[in-house]
Design a protein around this motif. Structure first.
Motif, PDB file in Angstrom:
ATOM      1  N   ASP A 112       0.786  -1.212   0.000  1.00  0.00           N
ATOM      2  CA  ASP A 112       0.000   0.000   0.000  1.00  0.00           C
ATOM      3  C   ASP A 112       0.829   1.278   0.000  1.00  0.00           C
ATOM      4  O   ASP A 112       0.291   2.341  -0.249  1.00  0.00           O
ATOM      5  CB  ASP A 112      -0.938  -0.051   1.212  1.00  0.00           C
ATOM      6  CG  ASP A 112      -1.038   1.231   1.980  1.00  0.00           C
ATOM      7  OD1 ASP A 112      -1.898   2.035   1.651  1.00  0.00           O
ATOM      8  OD2 ASP A 112      -0.276   1.406   2.912  1.00  0.00           O
ATOM      9  N   HIS A 115       0.259   3.667  -2.921  1.00  0.00           N
ATOM     10  CA  HIS A 115      -0.742   2.895  -3.657  1.00  0.00           C
ATOM     11  C   HIS A 115      -1.464   3.719  -4.713  1.00  0.00           C
ATOM     12  O   HIS A 115      -1.872   3.178  -5.749  1.00  0.00           O
ATOM     13  CB  HIS A 115      -1.749   2.246  -2.699  1.00  0.00           C
ATOM     14  CG  HIS A 115      -2.406   3.205  -1.768  1.00  0.00           C
ATOM     15  ND1 HIS A 115      -1.946   3.433  -0.485  1.00  0.00           N
ATOM     16  CD2 HIS A 115      -3.488   3.999  -1.919  1.00  0.00           C
ATOM     17  CE1 HIS A 115      -2.724   4.323   0.111  1.00  0.00           C
ATOM     18  NE2 HIS A 115      -3.658   4.677  -0.735  1.00  0.00           N
ATOM     19  N   TYR A 139     -10.108  -8.785   3.189  1.00  0.00           N
ATOM     20  CA  TYR A 139      -9.738  -8.306   4.520  1.00  0.00           C
ATOM     21  C   TYR A 139     -10.756  -8.708   5.589  1.00  0.00           C
ATOM     22  O   TYR A 139     -10.381  -9.154   6.688  1.00  0.00           O
ATOM     23  CB  TYR A 139      -9.578  -6.786   4.480  1.00  0.00           C
ATOM     24  CG  TYR A 139      -9.557  -6.131   5.840  1.00  0.00           C
ATOM     25  CD1 TYR A 139      -8.514  -6.363   6.720  1.00  0.00           C
ATOM     26  CD2 TYR A 139     -10.598  -5.283   6.245  1.00  0.00           C
ATOM     27  CE1 TYR A 139      -8.494  -5.769   7.976  1.00  0.00           C
ATOM     28  CE2 TYR A 139     -10.581  -4.688   7.486  1.00  0.00           C
ATOM     29  CZ  TYR A 139      -9.531  -4.935   8.357  1.00  0.00           C
ATOM     30  OH  TYR A 139      -9.512  -4.363   9.589  1.00  0.00           O
ATOM     31  N   PHE A 193      -7.245  -3.226   2.818  1.00  0.00           N
ATOM     32  CA  PHE A 193      -8.189  -2.603   1.910  1.00  0.00           C
ATOM     33  C   PHE A 193      -9.444  -3.457   1.777  1.00  0.00           C
ATOM     34  O   PHE A 193      -9.371  -4.674   1.580  1.00  0.00           O
ATOM     35  CB  PHE A 193      -7.584  -2.440   0.512  1.00  0.00           C
ATOM     36  CG  PHE A 193      -6.544  -1.362   0.406  1.00  0.00           C
ATOM     37  CD1 PHE A 193      -6.664  -0.174   1.101  1.00  0.00           C
ATOM     38  CD2 PHE A 193      -5.446  -1.534  -0.421  1.00  0.00           C
ATOM     39  CE1 PHE A 193      -5.715   0.819   0.988  1.00  0.00           C
ATOM     40  CE2 PHE A 193      -4.493  -0.548  -0.552  1.00  0.00           C
ATOM     41  CZ  PHE A 193      -4.618   0.629   0.157  1.00  0.00           C
ATOM     42  N   ASP A 197     -12.535   0.726  -0.516  1.00  0.00           N
ATOM     43  CA  ASP A 197     -11.236   1.394  -0.631  1.00  0.00           C
ATOM     44  C   ASP A 197     -10.691   1.282  -2.050  1.00  0.00           C
ATOM     45  O   ASP A 197     -10.197   2.257  -2.620  1.00  0.00           O
ATOM     46  CB  ASP A 197     -10.244   0.777   0.352  1.00  0.00           C
ATOM     47  CG  ASP A 197     -10.690   0.910   1.789  1.00  0.00           C
ATOM     48  OD1 ASP A 197     -11.066   2.031   2.189  1.00  0.00           O
ATOM     49  OD2 ASP A 197     -10.673  -0.107   2.518  1.00  0.00           O
ATOM     50  N   PHE A 198     -10.770   0.077  -2.615  1.00  0.00           N
ATOM     51  CA  PHE A 198     -10.301  -0.117  -3.985  1.00  0.00           C
ATOM     52  C   PHE A 198     -11.126   0.697  -4.974  1.00  0.00           C
ATOM     53  O   PHE A 198     -10.600   1.296  -5.912  1.00  0.00           O
ATOM     54  CB  PHE A 198     -10.366  -1.593  -4.367  1.00  0.00           C
ATOM     55  CG  PHE A 198      -9.218  -2.401  -3.858  1.00  0.00           C
ATOM     56  CD1 PHE A 198      -7.951  -2.265  -4.407  1.00  0.00           C
ATOM     57  CD2 PHE A 198      -9.396  -3.311  -2.833  1.00  0.00           C
ATOM     58  CE1 PHE A 198      -6.891  -3.019  -3.953  1.00  0.00           C
ATOM     59  CE2 PHE A 198      -8.339  -4.068  -2.370  1.00  0.00           C
ATOM     60  CZ  PHE A 198      -7.076  -3.925  -2.925  1.00  0.00           C
TER      61      PHE A 198
END
Length: 238
Positions: A112, A115, A139, A193, A197-198
């Motif tokens: 990250d 990132h 996660y 993540f 988040d992605f």
């Protein structure tokens, strides 16, 4: 030095993870090709390709494949398999490679730090309407089944592994005595993540999320139960 530069290319990384289900991962590539149905001769980029196993698999279908990895040792091994439609380069995924060149990218988002640079680098490599596939740990499933410590024996080496959640990362400490009785230790630090988040990260890089899967059989993604978070993004602009 970033932790991944000396760990991913080491002999001990290969020893520790030798029991990973490579057949399942190879089947995943075949499932993806069936789902995406790429045109013959498409240009493909395998990001963090390691020693090129999956890049070779893609090239065997007749695609024009490039593999990149930060590990010099891994790329040196991969180069032995280069062909007219298969080439390998040492490259940090955070920095631009070819611009507007690839129809498809297959990536494992392994760290990250910087990132956002990596996301923009992925996007820059793709043509208009190009496709990016990201395979990542889930996660939420990892946290639900968290194992703080374990011991694994591989090839006569006993790996002592501890895990913790710290500052938005899953941190794994790996220590062991090598075959010459030298103590060694490595750290893995993977960003925690989630899908949101992605989505935010790649939206800022002009990539739109068009599909998600939860395993290598391309089953539906369930936040708590799925072993993987597999995302398919499409480039909006070139």
């Amino acid at each position: 030095m970033d932790w991944f530069k000396n760990w991913f290319g080491s002999t001990y990384y290969k020893i520790l993870y030798q029991n990973r289900d490579e057949f399942e991962a190879q089947e995943f590539v075949e499932n993806l090709l069936g789902y995406l149905n790429p045109q013959p001769g498409c240009a493909m980029l395998d990001i963090a390709c390691g020693e090129g196993r999956f890049a070779r698999q893609l090239a065997s279908h007749g695609f024009d494949v490039t593999g990149i990895d930060i590990s010099i040792e891994s790329i040196d091994t991969a180069k032995a398999y280069e062909a007219d439609n298969l080439q390998f380069f040492t490259q940090d995924m955070r920095f631009p490679f070819y611009i507007n060149y690839f129809d498809y990218s297959f990536g494992y988002f392994a760290h990250d730090r910087d990132h956002n640079l990596a996301a923009k680098s992925f996007a820059a490599a793709l043509k208009h309407n190009g496709i990016l596939v990201i395979d990542y740990l889930n996660y939420e499933q990892v946290v639900a089944n968290f194992v703080p410590a374990e011991t694994i024996e591989r090839d006569g080496i006993i790996f002592n592994i501890t895990r913790k959640l710290e500052r938005g990362h899953i941190i794994k400490e790996i220590s062991f005595m090598d075959h010459e009785n030298n103590r060694r230790s490595y750290t893995e630090s993977v960003a925690a993540f989630a899908l949101a988040d992605f989505n935010k990260m790649f939206k800022n890089a002009d990539l739109s999320l068009i599909g998600t899967f939860g395993d290598y059989q391309l089953g539906p993604f369930h936040p708590i139960d799925s072993p993987r978070l597999i995302m398919i993004f499409k480039k909006k602009y070139a």
